[in-house]
Enzyme design. Sequence first.
Site, PDB file in Angstrom:
ATOM      1  CD  GLU A   1      -2.789  -1.194  -0.128  1.00  0.00           C
ATOM      2  OE1 GLU A   1      -2.896  -0.177  -0.837  1.00  0.00           O
ATOM      3  OE2 GLU A   1      -3.293  -2.278  -0.433  1.00  0.00           O
ATOM      4  N   GLY A   2       1.964   1.218  -0.713  1.00  0.00           N
ATOM      5  CA  GLY A   2       2.910   2.334  -0.754  1.00  0.00           C
ATOM      6  C   GLY A   2       3.942   2.160   0.333  1.00  0.00           C
TER       7      GLY A   2
END
Length: 595
Positions: A435-436
């Site tokens: 998620e980053g």
Amino acid sequence: MTYRAPVRDLAFTLQAVAGIDQVAATGAFPDYDADLLGAVLEAAAQFSEGVLAPLNRIGDQTGSTWADGAVTAAPGFADAYRQFAAGGWTGLSAPAHAGGQQLPKALELAAYETVHAANMAFGLCPMLSLAAIEALEAVGTEAQKATYLTRLVSGEWTGAMVLTEPQAGSDLGALTATAVPNGDGTYALTGQKIFITWGDHDATDNIVHMVLARLPDAPPGPKGISLFLASKYLVKPDGSLGERNAFRPVGVEHKLGIHASPTCVMAYEGATAELVGQPNQGLAHMFVMMNAARLAVGVEGVGVAERAYQQALDYARERRQGRSAWTGESNAPIIDHPDVRRTLSVMKAKIAAARAICLSTGVAADLAKHAATGEERRRWKGREDLFTPIAKAWSTDVGVEVASMGVQVHGGMGFIEETGAAQHYRDARIAPIYEGTNGIQAMDLVGRKLGQDGGQSARELIEEMQETLALLPRLYAGKPLERFATAVEAVQDATFWLLDRKAAADGAADVLAGADAYLKLLGDVVGGWMLAKGALAARAILDAGEGDAAWLEGRIALYEVYAANVLGHASSRLAAVGQGGALLERMSPEVLAGG
């Protein structure tokens, strides 16, 4: 070991620290009150402890399996998911018009902490459904909401977020999957995607994939990405399922941890898909999902840290070795060794700080939508934006650190798989990556969030921390007070320095070089602020002659532990923020490779 959901900690954090009563005061959640908060947390605890936690170890040992183009969930997981859906857990914060319970997002996050703590691999499945719900609610058509949103909210179907390709990880602008118009309003989706969490499984009849791809005439780079919905089975006009769509898993990854979460390689072979939102606006639409998922991943970090802490605490109370530093008892439990007790205390304090950051971000998200005035909504949106990368990155770093400390408390037994401590460490390690990555969160914080309102949100945060500092002499003197004052000053200095360098023509490298240190500094100090607010609230309850005195005194002591072991690092964090890009430029590939 047995997992015990920290219901009292969660309720106290929501009410006394995060300020969920401000959310209730908006009137946007007519069914919510303090009694319902307690009931939801107790029910989540019962389900997580009784159903999910017992599956955690077998899920790690057995994992999900892929064969003949299909994925089978780990033993017990499909049945657990059906119970989860029947309990309404995917619809806690979803709007009532879609069949949801329309409760505050912050309460949903607190309930989901127990899910992630009990079984992180399981929690990823509904977590991605929640992200798909937010995206469809924000940009889906009325037909898409009627067909897909309601079934995602009910848990009848699950969602998957489909971004990454072999050549396009963090740089989504490099993706090559295509969506060609079929002439009937649908699109033919073609390409390969990797790292697709719960992309296929047997826990539900259908899976809704939210996929990034390019239209034939799309411009290159990030501006040419669109968002599409592809259903595992085509949906008939009456809502029933038709034939299998033209995409499938071609394998599952063999991973360090979260073995029971199927991480799929997906092949789309002219799959029928629908456009979601506007053409070439897919990245903006996907960020609705990603921001929701990033906060949820922060809660994952808190959950796995709590699970690792509980196991280490139980072991330290049972394992006997050496003499107690306090009682003189021989063959004492190792919790009576000061270093072990210090380790456990720091673990508990960091968990409490991370929990408060995540739940406060949830409160900010609720108020950004529902506060009474436009100015209030602007202010809370700024707080949500500022806190989201901190909640994701700082809390997941805490998850890894606390899980590692849990292994250390176990000593040699922690390195042995049978104790279970190693699984928490392995599971926790993914959260700072997906998620980053946390490095991207730091870049987002200094590159976008810090300056998007000219630094106003950061200034307002600093002012609030200074207001709390002015109240702390009621409780503390000396070092606990001085360290918070020094830490807040460090945040102020770092913030103003970064804002100045952002405005400078040659400042980009300096800003990015200090990004990671700034996020960690801000996380450290905001975490301390949260614990200070909790300590002040605990003292107020004690002064009123209410509550569990021993537990409340513990909340006051928790801040002191944090101040001594975390806030003291603020000066070194500040120095790292200002190291400058020129220093890192000197550390060239040749220098780094030199032996």
